[in-house]
Every structure is written in C-alpha cells, then in structure tokens.
Enzyme design. Structure first.
Site, short mmCIF file in Angstrom:
data_model
loop_
_atom_site.label_atom_id
_atom_site.label_comp_id
_atom_site.label_asym_id
_atom_site.label_seq_id
_atom_site.Cartn_x
_atom_site.Cartn_y
_atom_site.Cartn_z
N VAL A 24 25.19 36.71 -54.88
CA VAL A 24 25.05 37.91 -55.72
C VAL A 24 26.46 38.48 -55.89
O VAL A 24 26.81 39.54 -55.36
CB VAL A 24 24.11 38.96 -55.08
CG1 VAL A 24 23.47 39.84 -56.17
CG2 VAL A 24 23.00 38.31 -54.26
N HIS A 25 27.25 37.74 -56.67
CA HIS A 25 28.70 38.04 -56.76
C HIS A 25 28.97 39.52 -57.04
O HIS A 25 29.66 40.17 -56.28
CB HIS A 25 29.33 37.22 -57.91
CG HIS A 25 29.19 35.75 -57.80
ND1 HIS A 25 29.91 34.97 -56.92
CD2 HIS A 25 28.40 34.90 -58.51
CE1 HIS A 25 29.57 33.70 -57.08
NE2 HIS A 25 28.66 33.63 -58.02
N ASP A 26 28.45 40.03 -58.14
CA ASP A 26 28.88 41.35 -58.60
C ASP A 26 28.31 42.50 -57.79
O ASP A 26 28.99 43.51 -57.57
CB ASP A 26 28.53 41.53 -60.09
CG ASP A 26 29.31 40.55 -60.95
OD1 ASP A 26 28.88 40.29 -62.09
OD2 ASP A 26 30.35 40.04 -60.49
#
Ligand code: RIB
Ligand code: CA
Length: 302
Positions: free
Chosen positions: A237-239
C-alpha cells in the site's frame, strides 16, 4: 494538534487509499488542498478521480489540476495496473468536489504563501507539480516544514529494473525536488514493499462491512493482480504508507540520512542513487512495523 497538509497525487488505487487515510484521521490532519498530476492515469483522469474520491470520502479541500505531462519526458501511465479509469472501475457515485480554477503550481503557491503555520506536503505521484512550484516561486520553500514523498528505490525498480514509477515518470522533477533544499522524508520501495497486505488481510477489509473497508478491499484486490508475479508476500500500500508515516511515525522506526540523486538520462533513467560525499538531502525511511501498520489501516476503516 492536526497538521496542515497538502497532498499531491495521481489517483490511482493506492493514492485513493491515501486520501481515505487523510479523511479518517481528522485528529492528525487538516487537509488544505489536493493537487493532481498525470501518472497512474492521464492528467484528466487523475484530476477527476481526486474529485470523485474526495466527494465519496466527504473531504472538503480545493482540488487543483496539475501537469498533464512530465517536465521533459513523454507521459508514462499505468492503466494496466490501476485500470482504464485509474480506480479499477470503483463504484463511488458520480459526485465530484469542485475543481479550483488555478493550475496546481499556482494554487500551491497561493495556498502555501497564505498559510499561517509551516506546511507539510505529502507527495504520492510524479513530482512535476512540486518542481514547477519551486521553479515558479523559490521563496515558497520557506513556508514548508517538510515534504513526505512516496518514490524512488535503492533496491531495484518496478517500471524498469532500476526505476520506481513516480521517479521514472518524471526523473527531472524528482531530481529538482530532491535538490530543492527542502527537508524530505522519502519512502521508497525498500520500505513500501514491507508495508503490504496479504490476501487474507485484503479480504478482511472487505469483511468489515464498512464504506472505507469495502473501498480498501476492492481496490487492493484489483491491485493484487499486478503483484502476483513479483514474489512479494503481499500487495504494497505504497501511498497510504506516506500518510500513515505522517500520522504515526513510530510505525516506521528505521531511517537514515542519505545524499540521493536521480538519474535523468540513459538506460537507468529514473534510478535513485547515492551521491558520494554529498551532504544528506533526505531522511530515507527503511522499515515499518507491518502488523501495526495493517492495524492502523484497519482502524481507518472500522
Ligand atoms: O511505485 C509506486 C508509486 O507509483 C505509487 O505512488 C503508485 O500510485 C504510483 O504512482
Ligand atoms: Ca501514486
């Protein structure tokens, strides 16, 4: 005390989850503006997506459209990963937040100049708008406390073997922002690949039976398809990592002061590399307490 924050993004599945975290934590954030850049999808689509997701989440912040193309390179999109509309066809109603008439760099310049307290910027897309802001009005840097950026990698790329998407999409902008002299907290793939959801956790979000839980479950299930062949233990969940880093820095215990730059030409374009001997220009985040990170994301959805 809630931090005054601005987010520059390219929604995009994980950008949408980052916006959900901002909406779920009024204790931590006073959202003062959303700016969008082309990246995961075209500039037109990311602008519409930010307004659509913002309305769906009940956010109240101006949304200003930014660059439709990188400073120099041709546009790079990721419709194969984020879907034709950039939101995996998400059912999110058709209401839209109103768009601000100013271009993103102008909106940010005006908004930051007027801010009473030092500002925190969160950037989760290509950095074109921030590079344009600093070129337009260098003095605005004085109004910024720091920028937390999702981008870069010191352990291989996700677009090429060398370059992470946000830095690959606009390497010139990434280099300009890293050299701008503003304090930067940088979350690259090295830490966001640790901030993943396992398949059963993605299903559990959907099982919460809540609006935010359903959103995370649906978007991450679509995103997971692109990560099956990577050998990662789950879907990053990069962002949302960048936003949760701002809300709860203790979730991310490891960091080091590094001097980094971005390759702006040749085969390794977009690669993030150590600059030998240079003074540190970023706080490079290196670890996350994954179980606590997942719980923090769940708590935004209950
Ligand atoms: O490499 C991952 C980053 O690129 C994320 O911000 C994703 O949304 C894309 O913009
Ligand atoms: Ca993004």
């Amino acid at each position: 005390m809630a931090k005054q924050v601005w987010i520059d993004c390219d929604p995009g599945l994980d950008d949408a989850i980052a916006l959900m975290v901002l909406a779920s934590r009024p204790d931590a954030f006073s959202l003062r503006g959303i700016t969008t850049a082309a990246g995961n999808q075209t500039g037109e689509k990311t602008f519409r997506n930010a307004r659509r997701i913002g309305a769906y989440l009940g956010l109240q912040a101006p949304v200003a459209r930014g660059a439709d193309r990188p400073l120099r390179r041709p546009p790079l999109t990721a419709g194969d990963v984020h879907g034709e509309d950039g939101l995996a066809g998400m059912r999110a109603g058709n209401s839209l937040l109103p768009g601000d008439p100013r271009p993103a760099a102008e909106f940010l310049c005006d908004s930051l100049t007027a801010a009473e307290e030092p500002a925190v910027l969160i950037a989760t897309g290509p950095l074109t708008n921030l590079a344009e802001l600093f070129a337009r009005e260098p003095g605005v840097k004085e109004k910024i406390d720091h920028i937390t950026i999702m981008g870069g990698s010191l352990s291989g790329g996700n677009v090429t073997p060398y370059a992470e998407f946000n830095f690959c999409a606009d390497p010139d902008a990434a280099q300009a922002v890293l050299c701008a002299g503003v304090p930067i907290h940088l979350l690259g793939l090295d830490v966001t690949h640790q901030a993943y959801l396992a398949d059963e956790e993605i299903r559990a979000f959907g099982g919460l039976g809540t609006k935010h839980g359903g959103m995370v479950g649906d978007l991450m299930a679509f995103y997971a398809a692109s990560y099956k062949k990577t050998g990662l233990p789950g879907t990053p969940v990069h962002d949302a990592s960048a936003v949760l880093y701002e809300a709860e820095p203790s979730l991310f215990p490891g960091a080091e002061a590094l001097s980094l730059e971005v390759v702006t030409s040749g085969e390794r374009i977009g690669e993030c590399v150590r600059k030998p001997g240079g003074p540190p220009n970023v706080r490079w985040v290196t670890s996350v307490r994954r179980a606590e990170f997942v719980e923090a994301l769940f708590s935004c959805c209950r």
